[in-house]
Design a protein around this motif. Sequence first.
Motif, PDB file in Angstrom:
ATOM      1  N   LEU A 137       0.860  -1.175   0.000  1.00  0.00           N
ATOM      2  CA  LEU A 137       0.000   0.000   0.000  1.00  0.00           C
ATOM      3  C   LEU A 137       0.900   1.231   0.000  1.00  0.00           C
ATOM      4  O   LEU A 137       1.509   1.565   1.009  1.00  0.00           O
ATOM      5  CB  LEU A 137      -0.909  -0.014   1.228  1.00  0.00           C
ATOM      6  CG  LEU A 137      -1.942   1.105   1.328  1.00  0.00           C
ATOM      7  CD1 LEU A 137      -2.941   1.009   0.190  1.00  0.00           C
ATOM      8  CD2 LEU A 137      -2.672   1.043   2.677  1.00  0.00           C
ATOM      9  N   PHE A 197      -2.683   3.682  -5.503  1.00  0.00           N
ATOM     10  CA  PHE A 197      -2.650   3.141  -4.142  1.00  0.00           C
ATOM     11  C   PHE A 197      -1.803   1.888  -3.970  1.00  0.00           C
ATOM     12  O   PHE A 197      -1.324   1.615  -2.866  1.00  0.00           O
ATOM     13  CB  PHE A 197      -4.081   2.846  -3.672  1.00  0.00           C
ATOM     14  CG  PHE A 197      -4.916   4.069  -3.500  1.00  0.00           C
ATOM     15  CD1 PHE A 197      -5.703   4.548  -4.531  1.00  0.00           C
ATOM     16  CD2 PHE A 197      -4.909   4.769  -2.299  1.00  0.00           C
ATOM     17  CE1 PHE A 197      -6.463   5.698  -4.378  1.00  0.00           C
ATOM     18  CE2 PHE A 197      -5.668   5.915  -2.134  1.00  0.00           C
ATOM     19  CZ  PHE A 197      -6.446   6.378  -3.187  1.00  0.00           C
ATOM     20  N   ILE A 225      -7.273   2.484   4.183  1.00  0.00           N
ATOM     21  CA  ILE A 225      -6.852   3.884   4.046  1.00  0.00           C
ATOM     22  C   ILE A 225      -7.829   4.788   4.795  1.00  0.00           C
ATOM     23  O   ILE A 225      -8.929   4.382   5.166  1.00  0.00           O
ATOM     24  CB  ILE A 225      -6.786   4.313   2.570  1.00  0.00           C
ATOM     25  CG1 ILE A 225      -8.187   4.294   1.940  1.00  0.00           C
ATOM     26  CG2 ILE A 225      -5.814   3.449   1.793  1.00  0.00           C
ATOM     27  CD1 ILE A 225      -8.244   4.904   0.551  1.00  0.00           C
ATOM     28  N   THR A 277      -0.080   4.416  -0.934  1.00  0.00           N
ATOM     29  CA  THR A 277      -0.794   5.643  -0.579  1.00  0.00           C
ATOM     30  C   THR A 277      -1.805   5.296   0.505  1.00  0.00           C
ATOM     31  O   THR A 277      -2.628   4.395   0.331  1.00  0.00           O
ATOM     32  CB  THR A 277      -1.513   6.235  -1.806  1.00  0.00           C
ATOM     33  OG1 THR A 277      -0.547   6.562  -2.806  1.00  0.00           O
ATOM     34  CG2 THR A 277      -2.289   7.488  -1.448  1.00  0.00           C
ATOM     35  N   ARG A 278      -1.760   6.018   1.626  1.00  0.00           N
ATOM     36  CA  ARG A 278      -2.558   5.630   2.792  1.00  0.00           C
ATOM     37  C   ARG A 278      -3.733   6.548   3.056  1.00  0.00           C
ATOM     38  O   ARG A 278      -4.545   6.267   3.947  1.00  0.00           O
ATOM     39  CB  ARG A 278      -1.654   5.571   4.035  1.00  0.00           C
ATOM     40  CG  ARG A 278      -0.571   4.515   3.903  1.00  0.00           C
ATOM     41  CD  ARG A 278       0.219   4.319   5.178  1.00  0.00           C
ATOM     42  NE  ARG A 278       1.144   3.192   5.036  1.00  0.00           N
ATOM     43  CZ  ARG A 278       0.809   1.926   5.224  1.00  0.00           C
ATOM     44  NH1 ARG A 278      -0.432   1.631   5.584  1.00  0.00           N
ATOM     45  NH2 ARG A 278       1.697   0.960   5.075  1.00  0.00           N
ATOM     46  N   ASN A 279      -3.837   7.646   2.324  1.00  0.00           N
ATOM     47  CA  ASN A 279      -4.921   8.593   2.552  1.00  0.00           C
ATOM     48  C   ASN A 279      -5.494   9.064   1.214  1.00  0.00           C
ATOM     49  O   ASN A 279      -4.785   9.160   0.212  1.00  0.00           O
ATOM     50  CB  ASN A 279      -4.426   9.815   3.335  1.00  0.00           C
ATOM     51  CG  ASN A 279      -3.626   9.430   4.563  1.00  0.00           C
ATOM     52  OD1 ASN A 279      -4.155   8.829   5.489  1.00  0.00           O
ATOM     53  ND2 ASN A 279      -2.340   9.757   4.560  1.00  0.00           N
ATOM     54  N   SER A 337     -10.030   8.322   4.347  1.00  0.00           N
ATOM     55  CA  SER A 337     -10.555   9.073   3.210  1.00  0.00           C
ATOM     56  C   SER A 337     -11.517  10.152   3.672  1.00  0.00           C
ATOM     57  O   SER A 337     -12.054  10.111   4.780  1.00  0.00           O
ATOM     58  CB  SER A 337     -11.271   8.135   2.223  1.00  0.00           C
ATOM     59  OG  SER A 337     -12.512   7.698   2.752  1.00  0.00           O
ATOM     60  N   THR A 343      -0.574  10.909   0.766  1.00  0.00           N
ATOM     61  CA  THR A 343      -1.976  11.239   0.534  1.00  0.00           C
ATOM     62  C   THR A 343      -2.212  11.513  -0.942  1.00  0.00           C
ATOM     63  O   THR A 343      -1.426  12.208  -1.594  1.00  0.00           O
ATOM     64  CB  THR A 343      -2.391  12.479   1.344  1.00  0.00           C
ATOM     65  OG1 THR A 343      -2.273  12.194   2.740  1.00  0.00           O
ATOM     66  CG2 THR A 343      -3.830  12.888   1.041  1.00  0.00           C
TER      67      THR A 343
END
Length: 449
Positions: free
Chosen positions: A45, A235, A90, A47-49, A92, A156
């Motif tokens: 992963l 992501f 994630i 991208t976490r946001n 969001s 993000t």
Amino acid sequence: MKRRIFVLKFLSMIAIATILSACATSYQPVPTFSPVDLDAGGRALKTRNLLVILDASSSMEEGYQQWKKFDIATAVVRILGQTLPENIGIRSGMRIFGGDPAVFQKSTQLIDDVGTFDRNEYEKSLATVAGAGGPSPLPAAVDAAAKDLEGMTGKTALIVVTDGEKMGMNPAENARALKEKFGDSVCIYPVQVGDDADGKKLLDEIAEIGGCGFGVSAQSLLGGQQMADYVARIFLGDQLDSDGDGVLDSRDKCPGTPAGVNVDADGCPLDSDGDGVGDYKDKCPGTPAGVDVDADGCPLDSDGDGVGDYKDKCPGTPAGVWVDAKGCPASVLDSGSTAWTFNEINFETAKANIQPSSYGILDEIAAALAANPQLKVAVEGHTDNTGARAFNMDLSQKRAQSVVDYLVKKGVSPDRLSAKGYGPDRPIADNGTRVGRAKNRRVQFVKVD
């Protein structure tokens, strides 16, 4: 009697309203497409946001092709949420700018609070935006996003879905301030709805400021697999899209597509007329099926008379001879008309200097005027709508006068000629297309009684 007149007027108003309602633009629903069940297992992963910024301003109520832009935008945002694996882990949120003033009193509003991604909450939040309206305060939305992102850890994705039109103040400066605050932890991904050239330029600038993001067209995401590839690219790790067209290398049948080119599900440039030349470099879109074309996608024209071989009834016309729509020699100023339009009279870019390639047709016009000594004409200059109107008005006047001056040097009496520039005010074709703009850039001769 007064009551009767009032009733008749009232009924007339109802009839007019009914007619106007019947004539209102009717847009087609955006085609439905099923989300692909994206498997995130075994993939990092990266991208976490996620923060989605949705344009709900009045320009999104306008049409693009057969659809309403707002419907395209919400379809993209919806399928994005349906494609993200529900257990992706994630955080969001979702923010809009604009919006129906009767529903949203603020210029920008967070409609889905930042928190652990929940597909049901995501879709409920999107459903609160039933339509578009109001101004386009993207700068305010970007500034507000900076507060939304505070406290987030990891990378993000800021996905901005908009047509890029009527933004007022330049939101690129606000994007630059956001980038300076968060650095490489925030990547900006503009998604353009429609094909407005200025809008694309603005969104490309914002994507460049973001540094680690990229821009795409909304149309390129209107497919389950295309959206899955887009989500995976942002992501998830371990898969590549080398040419950045939104189609992963493992399925891309046309690797190396230039940046920004719209492609189909196989990663190949769109070719609307099927002539083998992609739309992005096709200078003659809409070529009939089966017609042989050159590298620019234009019908072959062996004798160079401007009429393609496939409809040229007089092939082999000598160079420089004026021809009609069938490619056959014709009088430049035929007596059956009172106005004559010439797209072949060309000038240096943004100048009134006549290009030497236009001398031949101007000489023919001078000869036609000499053969008709009673004919007086007004020479009209016309431009497309590219650039400032005041500049185009001045340029068209100067170009019309350059034509008059040329004809006078060729022996035409100046009292038979006048020059008038109309700039972009009298288009004869759609300025929204390359072909239409080319038709609007013209010199027109109008008979004067």
